[in-house]
Design a protein around this motif. Sequence first.
Motif, PDB file in Angstrom:
ATOM      1  N   GLU A 158       5.372   5.213  -7.217  1.00  0.00           N
ATOM      2  CA  GLU A 158       4.295   4.266  -6.921  1.00  0.00           C
ATOM      3  C   GLU A 158       4.623   3.417  -5.702  1.00  0.00           C
ATOM      4  O   GLU A 158       3.761   3.176  -4.845  1.00  0.00           O
ATOM      5  CB  GLU A 158       4.061   3.368  -8.142  1.00  0.00           C
ATOM      6  CG  GLU A 158       2.898   2.409  -7.990  1.00  0.00           C
ATOM      7  CD  GLU A 158       2.667   1.559  -9.223  1.00  0.00           C
ATOM      8  OE1 GLU A 158       1.891   0.585  -9.140  1.00  0.00           O
ATOM      9  OE2 GLU A 158       3.273   1.865 -10.276  1.00  0.00           O
ATOM     10  N   LYS A 186       2.425   3.244  -2.181  1.00  0.00           N
ATOM     11  CA  LYS A 186       1.858   1.992  -1.669  1.00  0.00           C
ATOM     12  C   LYS A 186       2.396   1.677  -0.278  1.00  0.00           C
ATOM     13  O   LYS A 186       1.671   1.178   0.587  1.00  0.00           O
ATOM     14  CB  LYS A 186       2.185   0.827  -2.620  1.00  0.00           C
ATOM     15  CG  LYS A 186       1.679   1.006  -4.048  1.00  0.00           C
ATOM     16  CD  LYS A 186       0.181   1.174  -4.116  1.00  0.00           C
ATOM     17  CE  LYS A 186      -0.291   1.326  -5.550  1.00  0.00           C
ATOM     18  NZ  LYS A 186      -1.745   1.643  -5.640  1.00  0.00           N
ATOM     19  N   THR A 189       0.592   3.754   2.309  1.00  0.00           N
ATOM     20  CA  THR A 189      -0.744   3.211   2.538  1.00  0.00           C
ATOM     21  C   THR A 189      -0.693   1.993   3.458  1.00  0.00           C
ATOM     22  O   THR A 189      -1.518   1.840   4.360  1.00  0.00           O
ATOM     23  CB  THR A 189      -1.399   2.825   1.198  1.00  0.00           C
ATOM     24  OG1 THR A 189      -1.435   3.979   0.344  1.00  0.00           O
ATOM     25  CG2 THR A 189      -2.807   2.305   1.403  1.00  0.00           C
ATOM     26  N   ARG A 222      -5.015  -6.897  -0.436  1.00  0.00           N
ATOM     27  CA  ARG A 222      -5.152  -6.119  -1.670  1.00  0.00           C
ATOM     28  C   ARG A 222      -4.062  -5.047  -1.758  1.00  0.00           C
ATOM     29  O   ARG A 222      -3.403  -4.902  -2.793  1.00  0.00           O
ATOM     30  CB  ARG A 222      -6.533  -5.466  -1.725  1.00  0.00           C
ATOM     31  CG  ARG A 222      -6.777  -4.701  -3.027  1.00  0.00           C
ATOM     32  CD  ARG A 222      -8.184  -4.125  -3.087  1.00  0.00           C
ATOM     33  NE  ARG A 222      -8.403  -3.075  -2.099  1.00  0.00           N
ATOM     34  CZ  ARG A 222      -9.100  -3.224  -0.981  1.00  0.00           C
ATOM     35  NH1 ARG A 222      -9.671  -4.395  -0.703  1.00  0.00           N
ATOM     36  NH2 ARG A 222      -9.246  -2.216  -0.141  1.00  0.00           N
ATOM     37  N   ASN A 223      -3.857  -4.331  -0.662  1.00  0.00           N
ATOM     38  CA  ASN A 223      -2.822  -3.292  -0.660  1.00  0.00           C
ATOM     39  C   ASN A 223      -1.421  -3.890  -0.730  1.00  0.00           C
ATOM     40  O   ASN A 223      -0.528  -3.328  -1.373  1.00  0.00           O
ATOM     41  CB  ASN A 223      -2.953  -2.421   0.598  1.00  0.00           C
ATOM     42  CG  ASN A 223      -4.116  -1.458   0.514  1.00  0.00           C
ATOM     43  OD1 ASN A 223      -4.028  -0.402  -0.095  1.00  0.00           O
ATOM     44  ND2 ASN A 223      -5.234  -1.831   1.132  1.00  0.00           N
ATOM     45  N   GLN A 241      -0.665  -6.723  -2.193  1.00  0.00           N
ATOM     46  CA  GLN A 241      -0.487  -7.181  -3.576  1.00  0.00           C
ATOM     47  C   GLN A 241      -0.100  -6.016  -4.483  1.00  0.00           C
ATOM     48  O   GLN A 241       0.743  -6.170  -5.380  1.00  0.00           O
ATOM     49  CB  GLN A 241      -1.790  -7.831  -4.080  1.00  0.00           C
ATOM     50  CG  GLN A 241      -2.109  -9.182  -3.472  1.00  0.00           C
ATOM     51  CD  GLN A 241      -1.229 -10.300  -4.011  1.00  0.00           C
ATOM     52  OE1 GLN A 241      -0.456 -10.104  -4.943  1.00  0.00           O
ATOM     53  NE2 GLN A 241      -1.334 -11.475  -3.403  1.00  0.00           N
ATOM     54  N   GLU A 242      -0.718  -4.867  -4.249  1.00  0.00           N
ATOM     55  CA  GLU A 242      -0.383  -3.687  -5.055  1.00  0.00           C
ATOM     56  C   GLU A 242       1.064  -3.260  -4.819  1.00  0.00           C
ATOM     57  O   GLU A 242       1.768  -2.881  -5.760  1.00  0.00           O
ATOM     58  CB  GLU A 242      -1.342  -2.536  -4.723  1.00  0.00           C
ATOM     59  CG  GLU A 242      -2.779  -2.798  -5.194  1.00  0.00           C
ATOM     60  CD  GLU A 242      -3.728  -1.698  -4.752  1.00  0.00           C
ATOM     61  OE1 GLU A 242      -3.275  -0.761  -4.053  1.00  0.00           O
ATOM     62  OE2 GLU A 242      -4.922  -1.765  -5.113  1.00  0.00           O
ATOM     63  N   TYR A 279       3.278  -5.775  -6.568  1.00  0.00           N
ATOM     64  CA  TYR A 279       3.279  -5.544  -8.007  1.00  0.00           C
ATOM     65  C   TYR A 279       4.168  -4.359  -8.364  1.00  0.00           C
ATOM     66  O   TYR A 279       4.911  -4.388  -9.367  1.00  0.00           O
ATOM     67  CB  TYR A 279       1.848  -5.293  -8.485  1.00  0.00           C
ATOM     68  CG  TYR A 279       1.728  -5.060  -9.979  1.00  0.00           C
ATOM     69  CD1 TYR A 279       2.016  -6.076 -10.889  1.00  0.00           C
ATOM     70  CD2 TYR A 279       1.333  -3.817 -10.467  1.00  0.00           C
ATOM     71  CE1 TYR A 279       1.926  -5.862 -12.251  1.00  0.00           C
ATOM     72  CE2 TYR A 279       1.233  -3.598 -11.833  1.00  0.00           C
ATOM     73  CZ  TYR A 279       1.521  -4.616 -12.725  1.00  0.00           C
ATOM     74  OH  TYR A 279       1.426  -4.408 -14.073  1.00  0.00           O
ATOM     75  N   ALA A 280       4.126  -3.304  -7.536  1.00  0.00           N
ATOM     76  CA  ALA A 280       4.991  -2.145  -7.773  1.00  0.00           C
ATOM     77  C   ALA A 280       6.461  -2.528  -7.629  1.00  0.00           C
ATOM     78  O   ALA A 280       7.310  -2.092  -8.419  1.00  0.00           O
ATOM     79  CB  ALA A 280       4.633  -1.023  -6.794  1.00  0.00           C
TER      80      ALA A 280
END
Length: 598
Positions: A206, A210, A213, A243-244, A246-247, A250-251
């Motif tokens: 993950e 991310k 990206t 948003r990306n 933050q993802e 989080y990962a």
Amino acid sequence: MRGFHRFNEENVGKSYDKKLMARLLKYAKPYWLFILLSIFLLTLIAGIDIARPYIIKLAIDDYMEVYSREAISGLRNLSFFYFLLILLGFFLNFLQIYLLNYTSNKIVFEIRQQLFEHLQKMSLGFFDHNPVGRLVTRVTNDTETLHEMYTGVLVNLFKDIFLLVGIMIIMVKMHLQLALLCFALIPIVLLTATFFRSRVRAIYREVRAKLGTINALLNANFNGMKTIHIFNRESQQFEEFDRNNQELLYAHKKQNLIYAVFRPTMEIIRSLGIAVILWYGGGKVLQGKIEFGILFAFINYIKQFFQPIQDLTEKYNVLQSAMASSERIFALLDEEPSIQNAENPMENHCFKGEIEFKNVWFAYKEEDWVLKDISFKINPGESIAFVGPTGAGKSSIIHLMGRFYDVQKGEILMDGVNIQLIPLKDLRKNIGILMQDVFLFAGTIKENIVLNNNNFSDEAIKSAAEYVNAHRFIEKLPNKYNEPIVEKGNNLSTGQRQLLSFARALMYDPKVLILDEATSNIDTETEKLIQATIEKIIKNKTTIAIAHRLSTVQSCNKIIVLHKGRIYEHGNHQQLLQKKGLYYHLYQLQHQKIKESL
């Protein structure tokens, strides 16, 4: 054609792949002597680490029971020997770390060089399907991951194994029962490590996805910064990045949580082992069945025993990361350019400038034809223009002439020879393309004119700049020909960048000159200067022009009008006006717009 874009960040693959590891080890083969020396040094370092607790054990059991001169002398000698071991360990560690990192950096340097060289050879179609951000990740992040594998796993793995085996042997020799008691904790450690690996694998996949990206998004934003400002999309782009990001955060948090659980768990198991040794071994000491030095040594060895196990478990993550990175790197290196030289290319082709298209069909995607049955011939020294609505196929014809793409049907001839038989280097050297948007590299004006070709003298560079009317503005710059140019040449005007591109083309003296909207988006005064320059540099050259402004192509020997991928009509300016077809309609439409703007 196989698509490299299939190998993205989510395709982690196996945690260990023999074929991939074999390919990685090939890069290390030239440095096998350094690697063997590093392994030998690690063996000595592991031996020193194992010896240190045993020396303290000897000091406690042999010289600390009864005070005597012999005991004092023995302690002095052991202390001196222990100090020498520490110094020797420091020197060996320094030598091993420096040697291993030097070797790893050389290996990764060569892989990165090979990647960049390979990307330089790839066809334009490859870059149409692969985001630049991901390609940058291949050359930077993935190669750096391999560096971690070579330094942290490949060689240091031997040290961990030597430590484990050495500690187990010496513990068994000192006291079998205590050793077996310690070894009883190994199944618990292995179960914990297996559980950790299963969790970290999914989290790692993950994180890599991310990160890829984010890299692609950053590249798109930086390249499109002007558009973002023009349309006032800063807040929307920030929200998308946020948003990306933050993802990704989080990962990373989930990854940190796994490590935050694993490391204390291993520490608890190790502490449990020490507690068991203190309970059982301490009782044996009080009973006089074992010496206190043995108990002390076991406590130190149990600490050392768990460290390699923990290292091996965490190195699994590095190994998995390296396997995923190497899979993507080798997938890229295995991707063959779609445009290649023929097996037996025609060397030393004499270029005169004759170009002929014979029943050419071309599509970027399968049979979505951009050009349909195109046939025409351009004689040496002739000037020809392609006009037509947007999407008619004008730029595609230019791409095909330089063999940036290959046709699906028909053939393209250069001086009667199929261009697929001419070496790409020779073909492109004799075709100069002047684009609407001139790309300049970060560097100096001189470097951008010669493109790092040191065969040109300063006099030749200056002469070319004077010939294309670029010398005047260059001489006004503070550093003249050594004036720094920022990326894409944004510190120069559009006209100045265009004049530099003319000087660049003139330096290489191509037989065919292509002007792809070369005078678009330029003020009238600069356009006149550029038109005068064009008239000078096209002498004795086959010239092909693409222009929306029909006023710039009226003097061409022939004008070919394209519409929906086909040749709609052709002739010179007057002949096409008399036909009152598509060209006449486009000319009238532009003429009307000019009147309305006055």
